[in-house]
Design a protein around this motif. Structure first.
Motif, PDB file in Angstrom:
ATOM      1  N   ALA A  80      -9.203  34.823  58.870  1.00  0.00           N
ATOM      2  CA  ALA A  80      -9.113  36.398  58.658  1.00  0.00           C
ATOM      3  C   ALA A  80      -9.509  37.042  59.759  1.00  0.00           C
ATOM      4  O   ALA A  80      -9.992  36.540  60.606  1.00  0.00           O
ATOM      5  CB  ALA A  80     -10.103  36.355  57.458  1.00  0.00           C
ATOM      6  N   GLY A  81      -9.401  38.398  59.592  1.00  0.00           N
ATOM      7  CA  GLY A  81      -9.841  39.175  60.804  1.00  0.00           C
ATOM      8  C   GLY A  81      -9.561  40.559  60.567  1.00  0.00           C
ATOM      9  O   GLY A  81      -8.686  41.119  59.734  1.00  0.00           O
ATOM     10  N   LEU A  82     -10.187  41.530  61.367  1.00  0.00           N
ATOM     11  CA  LEU A  82      -9.981  42.993  61.314  1.00  0.00           C
ATOM     12  C   LEU A  82      -8.754  43.279  62.059  1.00  0.00           C
ATOM     13  O   LEU A  82      -7.869  42.655  62.752  1.00  0.00           O
ATOM     14  CB  LEU A  82     -11.054  43.364  62.213  1.00  0.00           C
ATOM     15  CG  LEU A  82     -12.593  43.315  61.695  1.00  0.00           C
ATOM     16  CD1 LEU A  82     -13.451  44.107  62.871  1.00  0.00           C
ATOM     17  CD2 LEU A  82     -12.735  43.888  60.460  1.00  0.00           C
ATOM     18  N   ILE A  83      -8.151  44.453  61.303  1.00  0.00           N
ATOM     19  CA  ILE A  83      -6.800  44.948  62.086  1.00  0.00           C
ATOM     20  C   ILE A  83      -7.114  45.800  62.833  1.00  0.00           C
ATOM     21  O   ILE A  83      -7.867  46.604  62.774  1.00  0.00           O
ATOM     22  CB  ILE A  83      -6.085  45.945  60.489  1.00  0.00           C
ATOM     23  CG1 ILE A  83      -6.005  44.764  59.570  1.00  0.00           C
ATOM     24  CG2 ILE A  83      -5.093  46.610  61.222  1.00  0.00           C
ATOM     25  CD1 ILE A  83      -5.455  45.322  58.285  1.00  0.00           C
ATOM     26  N   ASP A  84      -6.543  45.495  63.883  1.00  0.00           N
ATOM     27  CA  ASP A  84      -6.579  46.380  65.387  1.00  0.00           C
ATOM     28  C   ASP A  84      -5.979  47.939  64.907  1.00  0.00           C
ATOM     29  O   ASP A  84      -4.887  47.929  64.255  1.00  0.00           O
ATOM     30  CB  ASP A  84      -5.855  45.959  66.370  1.00  0.00           C
ATOM     31  CG  ASP A  84      -6.669  44.473  66.999  1.00  0.00           C
ATOM     32  OD1 ASP A  84      -8.134  44.484  66.708  1.00  0.00           O
ATOM     33  OD2 ASP A  84      -6.047  43.696  67.792  1.00  0.00           O
ATOM     34  N   LYS A  85      -6.272  48.899  65.682  1.00  0.00           N
ATOM     35  CA  LYS A  85      -5.704  49.989  65.504  1.00  0.00           C
ATOM     36  C   LYS A  85      -4.310  50.247  65.912  1.00  0.00           C
ATOM     37  O   LYS A  85      -3.865  49.611  66.943  1.00  0.00           O
ATOM     38  CB  LYS A  85      -6.410  50.954  66.807  1.00  0.00           C
ATOM     39  CG  LYS A  85      -6.032  52.632  66.436  1.00  0.00           C
ATOM     40  CD  LYS A  85      -6.562  53.541  67.489  1.00  0.00           C
ATOM     41  CE  LYS A  85      -6.348  54.963  67.447  1.00  0.00           C
ATOM     42  NZ  LYS A  85      -7.066  55.888  68.332  1.00  0.00           N
ATOM     43  N   GLY A  86      -3.527  50.611  64.931  1.00  0.00           N
ATOM     44  CA  GLY A  86      -2.065  50.749  65.031  1.00  0.00           C
ATOM     45  C   GLY A  86      -1.243  49.534  64.584  1.00  0.00           C
ATOM     46  O   GLY A  86      -0.028  49.688  64.530  1.00  0.00           O
ATOM     47  N   GLU A  87      -2.061  48.418  63.983  1.00  0.00           N
ATOM     48  CA  GLU A  87      -1.511  47.146  63.777  1.00  0.00           C
ATOM     49  C   GLU A  87      -1.156  47.410  61.898  1.00  0.00           C
ATOM     50  O   GLU A  87      -1.907  48.341  61.257  1.00  0.00           O
ATOM     51  CB  GLU A  87      -2.199  46.040  63.740  1.00  0.00           C
ATOM     52  CG  GLU A  87      -2.105  45.169  65.180  1.00  0.00           C
ATOM     53  CD  GLU A  87      -2.916  44.015  64.815  1.00  0.00           C
ATOM     54  OE1 GLU A  87      -2.533  42.877  65.556  1.00  0.00           O
ATOM     55  OE2 GLU A  87      -4.019  44.105  64.351  1.00  0.00           O
TER      56      GLU A  87
END
Length: 247
Positions: free
Chosen positions: A133-140
């Protein structure tokens, strides 16, 4: 030992898993839920009026929410939120992605495995067992984030098979939401023969390939060794067992 899963059984496993994840993970009713009429009409009338920041660190904020309940009474609720939420949710609507990988090869297409990750989590003071799992980067997009996180945490590459809607994680404590992304991993690809992680300096993650058919048993072994599985993995294991019983 490897376990063969006939295709008709695999379909049932997927149906059983879907029922459990929909009913328990997202908190939705399987039957009899209608937000537009009857008793639930009042329930769905609750709304948030305002949020006030109480304290903040680099990654998290404590806020107090002012909301109106279904009787029209104003109330307060303390909530933990991510400081990265505005950037990640701008395109995806959620904070992060959780990846359910389905590993298979042409030599044994019915022997489906998944990937589990273990790492020390300070909030619970022990090693946890999780899905990648992981955070979504800006614009992804969620799909892009899932493929990136899968590669970084496990070394495997794959293709997106499905992406869920928004799923709440611990709604009494936090507004964090995720999307579950199912990724098919072809073990015959050269990139998946010797997968190599690309972890950050602060990450210490071990990866384990587990047959989906025996997920419940594998979780019990990890618990016996002192690890704590996330709730969703037990729900997934329960769904798989329900699928087996439905065949």
């Amino acid at each position: 030992p490897e376990v063969l899963v006939p295709m008709n059984m695999y379909r049932n496993l997927r149906r059983g898993t879907a029922v459990v994840l929909a009913a328990a993970t997202t908190g939705l009713c399987v039957a009899g839920c209608d937000g537009s009429s009857g008793k639930n009409a009042a329930l769905f009338s609750s709304r948030i009026l305002a949020r006030e920041d109480v304290a903040s660190t680099r990654w998290l904020k404590l806020q107090t929410i002012k909301y109106v309940d279904q009787t029209g009474k104003q109330r307060l609720w303390d909530v933990c939120t991510r400081t990265t939420r505005a950037a990640s949710a701008s395109a995806s609507g959620v904070d992060a992605v959780v990846i359910l990988a389905r590993l298979s090869s042409r030599a044994a297409p019915q022997q489906v495995e998944t990937l589990l990750v273990q790492q020390f989590r300070p909030p619970v003071g022990c090693v946890t067992v999780e899905l990648p799992a992981g955070l979504i980067d800006k614009g992804e997009s969620p799909e892009q984030a899932a493929l990136r996180e899968l590669k970084e945490e496990t070394g495997y590459v794959g293709t997106v098979a499905d992406c869920s809607g928004a799923i709440c994680m611990s709604p009494g404590l936090t507004d964090e939401s995720v999307k579950l992304v199912i990724v098919d991993v072809d073990l015959d690809l050269p990139a998946n023969v010797a997968p190599a992680q690309a972890l950050e300096e602060t990450e210490f993650i071990t990866v384990q390939r587990v047959p989906l058919r025996s997920l419940a048993a594998e979780l019990r072994k990890m618990e016996a060794a002192g690890a704590m599985p996330i709730e969703g993995l037990h729900l997934l294991a329960a769904g798989l067992q329900m699928g087996q019983a439905m065949q």
